[in-house]
Design a protein around this motif. Structure first.
Motif, PDB file in Angstrom:
ATOM      1  N   ALA A 107       0.845  -1.197   0.000  1.00 27.12           N
ATOM      2  CA  ALA A 107       0.000   0.000   0.000  1.00 27.12           C
ATOM      3  C   ALA A 107       0.878   1.244   0.000  1.00 27.12           C
ATOM      4  O   ALA A 107       2.053   1.198   0.396  1.00 27.12           O
ATOM      5  CB  ALA A 107      -0.916   0.005   1.221  1.00 27.12           C
ATOM      6  N   GLU A 108       0.341   2.341  -0.483  1.00 29.11           N
ATOM      7  CA  GLU A 108       1.029   3.640  -0.502  1.00 29.11           C
ATOM      8  C   GLU A 108       2.412   3.520  -1.144  1.00 29.11           C
ATOM      9  O   GLU A 108       2.511   3.171  -2.308  1.00 29.11           O
ATOM     10  CB  GLU A 108       1.083   4.226   0.916  1.00 29.11           C
ATOM     11  CG  GLU A 108      -0.298   4.481   1.509  1.00 29.11           C
ATOM     12  CD  GLU A 108      -0.237   5.156   2.848  1.00 29.11           C
ATOM     13  OE1 GLU A 108       0.796   5.091   3.531  1.00 29.11           O
ATOM     14  OE2 GLU A 108      -1.257   5.771   3.238  1.00 29.11           O
ATOM     15  N   ASP A 109       3.489   3.781  -0.382  1.00 30.44           N
ATOM     16  CA  ASP A 109       4.835   3.781  -0.986  1.00 30.44           C
ATOM     17  C   ASP A 109       5.543   2.443  -0.843  1.00 30.44           C
ATOM     18  O   ASP A 109       6.752   2.344  -1.071  1.00 30.44           O
ATOM     19  CB  ASP A 109       5.693   4.876  -0.358  1.00 30.44           C
ATOM     20  CG  ASP A 109       6.028   4.591   1.100  1.00 30.44           C
ATOM     21  OD1 ASP A 109       5.248   3.875   1.772  1.00 30.44           O
ATOM     22  OD2 ASP A 109       7.072   5.090   1.580  1.00 30.44           O
ATOM     23  N   LYS A 110       4.802   1.403  -0.498  1.00 25.08           N
ATOM     24  CA  LYS A 110       5.432   0.111  -0.243  1.00 25.08           C
ATOM     25  C   LYS A 110       5.486  -0.749  -1.503  1.00 25.08           C
ATOM     26  O   LYS A 110       4.667  -0.620  -2.425  1.00 25.08           O
ATOM     27  CB  LYS A 110       4.695  -0.635   0.866  1.00 25.08           C
ATOM     28  CG  LYS A 110       4.649   0.109   2.197  1.00 25.08           C
ATOM     29  CD  LYS A 110       6.039   0.461   2.700  1.00 25.08           C
ATOM     30  CE  LYS A 110       6.015   1.049   4.096  1.00 25.08           C
ATOM     31  NZ  LYS A 110       5.377   2.366   4.152  1.00 25.08           N
ATOM     32  N   VAL A 111       6.475  -1.650  -1.510  1.00 23.48           N
ATOM     33  CA  VAL A 111       6.732  -2.547  -2.643  1.00 23.48           C
ATOM     34  C   VAL A 111       6.796  -3.975  -2.107  1.00 23.48           C
ATOM     35  O   VAL A 111       7.508  -4.241  -1.133  1.00 23.48           O
ATOM     36  CB  VAL A 111       8.072  -2.172  -3.320  1.00 23.48           C
ATOM     37  CG1 VAL A 111       8.428  -3.175  -4.409  1.00 23.48           C
ATOM     38  CG2 VAL A 111       8.013  -0.756  -3.886  1.00 23.48           C
ATOM     39  N   LEU A 112       6.049  -4.890  -2.719  1.00 20.20           N
ATOM     40  CA  LEU A 112       6.092  -6.294  -2.315  1.00 20.20           C
ATOM     41  C   LEU A 112       7.065  -7.039  -3.218  1.00 20.20           C
ATOM     42  O   LEU A 112       6.967  -6.977  -4.451  1.00 20.20           O
ATOM     43  CB  LEU A 112       4.704  -6.929  -2.403  1.00 20.20           C
ATOM     44  CG  LEU A 112       4.615  -8.385  -1.919  1.00 20.20           C
ATOM     45  CD1 LEU A 112       4.931  -8.494  -0.437  1.00 20.20           C
ATOM     46  CD2 LEU A 112       3.235  -8.973  -2.218  1.00 20.20           C
ATOM     47  N   ILE A 113       7.994  -7.732  -2.588  1.00 19.03           N
ATOM     48  CA  ILE A 113       9.056  -8.433  -3.311  1.00 19.03           C
ATOM     49  C   ILE A 113       8.931  -9.934  -3.077  1.00 19.03           C
ATOM     50  O   ILE A 113       8.826 -10.389  -1.928  1.00 19.03           O
ATOM     51  CB  ILE A 113      10.445  -7.949  -2.825  1.00 19.03           C
ATOM     52  CG1 ILE A 113      10.597  -6.448  -3.081  1.00 19.03           C
ATOM     53  CG2 ILE A 113      11.563  -8.735  -3.506  1.00 19.03           C
ATOM     54  CD1 ILE A 113      11.764  -5.824  -2.340  1.00 19.03           C
ATOM     55  N   LYS A 114       8.923 -10.684  -4.171  1.00 24.21           N
ATOM     56  CA  LYS A 114       9.026 -12.140  -4.069  1.00 24.21           C
ATOM     57  C   LYS A 114      10.507 -12.456  -3.899  1.00 24.21           C
ATOM     58  O   LYS A 114      11.320 -12.148  -4.768  1.00 24.21           O
ATOM     59  CB  LYS A 114       8.474 -12.810  -5.324  1.00 24.21           C
ATOM     60  CG  LYS A 114       8.393 -14.327  -5.221  1.00 24.21           C
ATOM     61  CD  LYS A 114       7.673 -14.919  -6.430  1.00 24.21           C
ATOM     62  CE  LYS A 114       7.418 -16.395  -6.241  1.00 24.21           C
ATOM     63  NZ  LYS A 114       6.674 -16.969  -7.400  1.00 24.21           N
ATOM     64  N   VAL A 115      10.854 -13.034  -2.762  1.00 24.08           N
ATOM     65  CA  VAL A 115      12.265 -13.162  -2.386  1.00 24.08           C
ATOM     66  C   VAL A 115      12.939 -14.284  -3.161  1.00 24.08           C
ATOM     67  O   VAL A 115      12.405 -15.399  -3.268  1.00 24.08           O
ATOM     68  CB  VAL A 115      12.397 -13.415  -0.865  1.00 24.08           C
ATOM     69  CG1 VAL A 115      13.874 -13.521  -0.476  1.00 24.08           C
ATOM     70  CG2 VAL A 115      11.721 -12.298  -0.075  1.00 24.08           C
ATOM     71  N   ALA A 116      14.112 -13.975  -3.699  1.00 25.45           N
ATOM     72  CA  ALA A 116      14.927 -15.001  -4.351  1.00 25.45           C
ATOM     73  C   ALA A 116      15.874 -15.620  -3.319  1.00 25.45           C
ATOM     74  O   ALA A 116      15.768 -16.798  -2.984  1.00 25.45           O
ATOM     75  CB  ALA A 116      15.712 -14.393  -5.515  1.00 25.45           C
TER      76      ALA A 116
END
Length: 349
Positions: free
Chosen positions: A26-35
């Motif tokens: 949400a807002e300024d956040k980024v969801l990362i699929k972790v390698a």
């Protein structure tokens, strides 16, 4: 839902492999699929109950890489599909003197990924856009997962001290941090004496392979005699401690050139330790603390990785799937590996 490696409460171990919701960007956040996530020395301190920084329960992991899979509505520069890594800063006040200078590592209200905010030893991790760094196309996810510890070393050598071509230095402790410091120093062209103890023999051999000019087993060799010979009795210009071992620190303080710099990079197990203050005072030594990293360090770290100044293949000695996280921790604590990686989504990167 997803899986995560969680420090449940203070004390030795108190770890669990838990189910938890996938975070929402949400807002300024980024969801990362972790390698990949590298296991850090501070993770081991946390496992052992020696590190008081974490707010429990919390998913560990702060050295990571991955792919962006979701972005908040205020994100403008990062997009789904980007290959990224992230600084560990998740929240800062934005108002203190340190934040105004982007010295986020010193913000008194800072919350870090893997310490006060759920980290990357999970399938997914959340980060703020300002902390995201895009990866060069030819930099592997494995290599990128080492950008955080390397940035900490850049901070010690470029920001907290000013390592120069002409410098003769000691680096104490041939673990991952010590070996990163070594490779930065050799990229600059400094003369490096790397120290360790007898059980570090294989790591000292690797240090020699990575460019150390002299490696010293301090249990078998006379470090003071070697330093005096190399420096005509003046002492080394700088010492970087990556061991967090009080005896090693005290052995090196008298070996510094008068008005030299001692940079404390490694964490001590105890808050209070006995230091050779006489050497610090009488030799007019600058004893410098180096805490983590800030935004100024990351582009340099990624550049060093991308240009091949850091030997990624030699540094990573074991990889484990997320489900085998405990075996990975045990392997690190055995002390024979260099950098152990946890693969969060095996076969997907």
């Amino acid at each position: 839902m997803m899986k995560g490696v969680s420090k449940q409460e203070a004390g030795y171990d108190k770890m669990a492999f838990i189910d938890l919701p996938v975070p929402t960007a949400a807002e300024d956040k980024v969801l990362i699929k972790v390698a990949y996530t590298g296991i850090c020395g501070s993770d081991i301190h946390t496992f052992k109950g020696e590190y008081k920084n974490p707010t429990t329960p919390v998913v560990l992991g702060h050295e990571f890489s991955g792919e962006v899979v979701e972005v908040g509505d205020k994100v403008t520069k990062v997009k789904i599909g980007d290959r990224v890594t992230s600084e560990t800063t998740f929240y800062v006040c934005g108002e203190c003197d340190y934040c105004k200078e982007k010295q986020y590592n010193l913000c008194p209200h800072r919350k870090g990924i893997g310490t006060q905010q759920n980290g990357s030893m999970a399938n997914y991790v959340l980060a703020r856009e300002e902390s995201i760094h895009l990866l060069p196309d030819h930099l592997s996810y494995e290599g990128a997962a080492m950008s955080e510890p390397l940035a900490c070393c850049v901070h010690a050598m470029y920001q907290k001290s000013h390592l120069e071509l002409k410098d003769t230095i000691i680096i104490m402790g041939p673990g991952p941090i010590g070996l990163f410091l070594l490779q930065i120093a050799k990229e600059i062209g400094a003369f490096v004496i790397m120290t360790g103890i007898t059980k570090d023999a294989h790591r000292l051999a690797l240090a020699k392979k990575l460019g150390a000019d002299i490696v010293v087993d301090t249990m078998k060799e006379d470090l003071a005699a070697i330093v005096n010979e190399v420096t005509d009795g003046y002492g080394v210009d700088k010492v970087y401690d990556a061991s967090g071992a009080v005896p090693a620190v005290n052995a090196s303080l008298p070996l510094l050139r008068k008005q030299g710099q001692f940079v404390q990079v490694g964490l001590f197990a105890n808050k209070m330790v006995d230091l050779d203050t006489e050497s610090i005072i009488q030799r007019e030594i600058e004893y410098i603390g180096s805490r983590s990293q800030n935004p100024y360090d990351w582009p340099i770290a990624i550049h060093l990785l991308a240009k091949g100044a850091i030997n990624i293949d030699e540094m990573i000695t074991k990889k484990y799937p997320l489900t085998e996280w405990r075996e990975a921790f045990d392997k690190v604590m055995e002390g024979n590996e260099i950098k152990v990686m946890i693969e969060s989504n095996p076969g997907e990167f």
